[in-house]
Write an enzyme that holds these catalytic residues in place. Sequence first.
Site, mmCIF file in Angstrom:
data_model
loop_
_atom_site.group_PDB
_atom_site.id
_atom_site.type_symbol
_atom_site.label_atom_id
_atom_site.label_comp_id
_atom_site.label_asym_id
_atom_site.label_seq_id
_atom_site.Cartn_x
_atom_site.Cartn_y
_atom_site.Cartn_z
ATOM 1 N N GLU A 12 9.457 -5.722 0.831
ATOM 2 C CA GLU A 12 8.372 -5.739 -0.154
ATOM 3 C C GLU A 12 8.251 -7.102 -0.819
ATOM 4 O O GLU A 12 7.149 -7.616 -1.023
ATOM 5 C CB GLU A 12 8.617 -4.651 -1.214
ATOM 6 C CG GLU A 12 8.393 -3.234 -0.723
ATOM 7 C CD GLU A 12 6.949 -2.962 -0.351
ATOM 8 O OE1 GLU A 12 6.034 -3.539 -0.979
ATOM 9 O OE2 GLU A 12 6.728 -2.181 0.588
ATOM 10 N N ASP A 31 -2.741 -1.126 -3.950
ATOM 11 C CA ASP A 31 -2.784 -2.572 -3.728
ATOM 12 C C ASP A 31 -4.214 -2.963 -3.364
ATOM 13 O O ASP A 31 -5.127 -2.142 -3.433
ATOM 14 C CB ASP A 31 -1.777 -2.992 -2.655
ATOM 15 C CG ASP A 31 -2.110 -2.460 -1.266
ATOM 16 O OD1 ASP A 31 -3.107 -1.707 -1.129
ATOM 17 O OD2 ASP A 31 -1.397 -2.798 -0.306
ATOM 18 N N TYR A 90 4.298 -2.337 -9.032
ATOM 19 C CA TYR A 90 3.908 -2.068 -7.641
ATOM 20 C C TYR A 90 5.136 -2.000 -6.727
ATOM 21 O O TYR A 90 5.305 -1.057 -5.951
ATOM 22 C CB TYR A 90 2.937 -3.134 -7.128
ATOM 23 C CG TYR A 90 2.677 -2.985 -5.647
ATOM 24 C CD1 TYR A 90 1.746 -2.064 -5.184
ATOM 25 C CD2 TYR A 90 3.419 -3.713 -4.707
ATOM 26 C CE1 TYR A 90 1.541 -1.881 -3.818
ATOM 27 C CE2 TYR A 90 3.221 -3.535 -3.351
ATOM 28 C CZ TYR A 90 2.271 -2.617 -2.913
ATOM 29 O OH TYR A 90 2.085 -2.427 -1.576
#
Length: 304
Positions: A47, A150, A132
């Site tokens: 990520e 996103d 996020y």
Amino acid sequence: MTEEAADHLADVPVEAVREALVEWYEADHRAFPWRETEDPYEILVSEVMSQQTQLGRVVEAWAAFLDRWPTAAALADADRADVVAFWTDHSLGYNNRAKYLHEAARQVCEEFDGAFPRDPDGLSELMGVGPYTANAVASFAFDNGDAVVDTNVKRVLHRAFDVPDDDAAFERVASELMPDGESRVWNNAIMELGGVACEKTPACDAAGCPWREWCHAYETGDFTAPDVPTQPDFEGSRRQMRGRVVNVLGEYDELPIDELGPRVRVDYAPDGEYGREWLWDLLADLEADGLVETDDDGTARLRR
């Protein structure tokens, strides 16, 4: 369902929409290695790397990173300068990402007894892990996240269900669409939809988009979508120069500033635009990040 979300999903058969997307995803999707693991450390690395780098380039860097530091404990024990140098060598964006990832690994080992928190709130306590990323790790590692929103997901929701360009609206509709307790498959599926079928230039038919029969954009032919921020050029950027400073100092025990400068920029001139003042500014940033230390006589070295 909230009233605001209901406005955008009023004529949408939500269960059918869910089933269609999950079936489409499970039938065929891009094979990224981090989709084959539930290890929160490996997912966190993917990520962080993916935030500023195309996924195709992340695959090689991700594998090399895990080969060198296979666990959070291994990363926590690493020299931070080595981690930053790896980041620069693989053109993975801002070096602060490497610094934060290294610190997050230390937190997991020292504050959480080596076990990653399992929910977004707990994961958000890790250095550099924003909402996020925390939600993505909770979703993909523990199937315990909320709906991911996103830029790809925003584009999908805007086109498919005419959701306005408003973060709160996107959050509400995304949450209502996600099946309870299925964040892992759902978030992967809707991001895949945005990544292969609903890109800036849509490929609805070519990619076999499973939402065509309900999609507002497909019906009207209006494929406008929220603006997507562009990534600033890396070549010649400040972050590239910071990375070069770290790499150069990694080759030497220490260097006077006027010997360091030409190794960072070939056009370095002590009194020029890219001279001592410019280089001292870079060094001050790196010193504040705990990566470099300088002496009053103008000598710089990596902090060990």
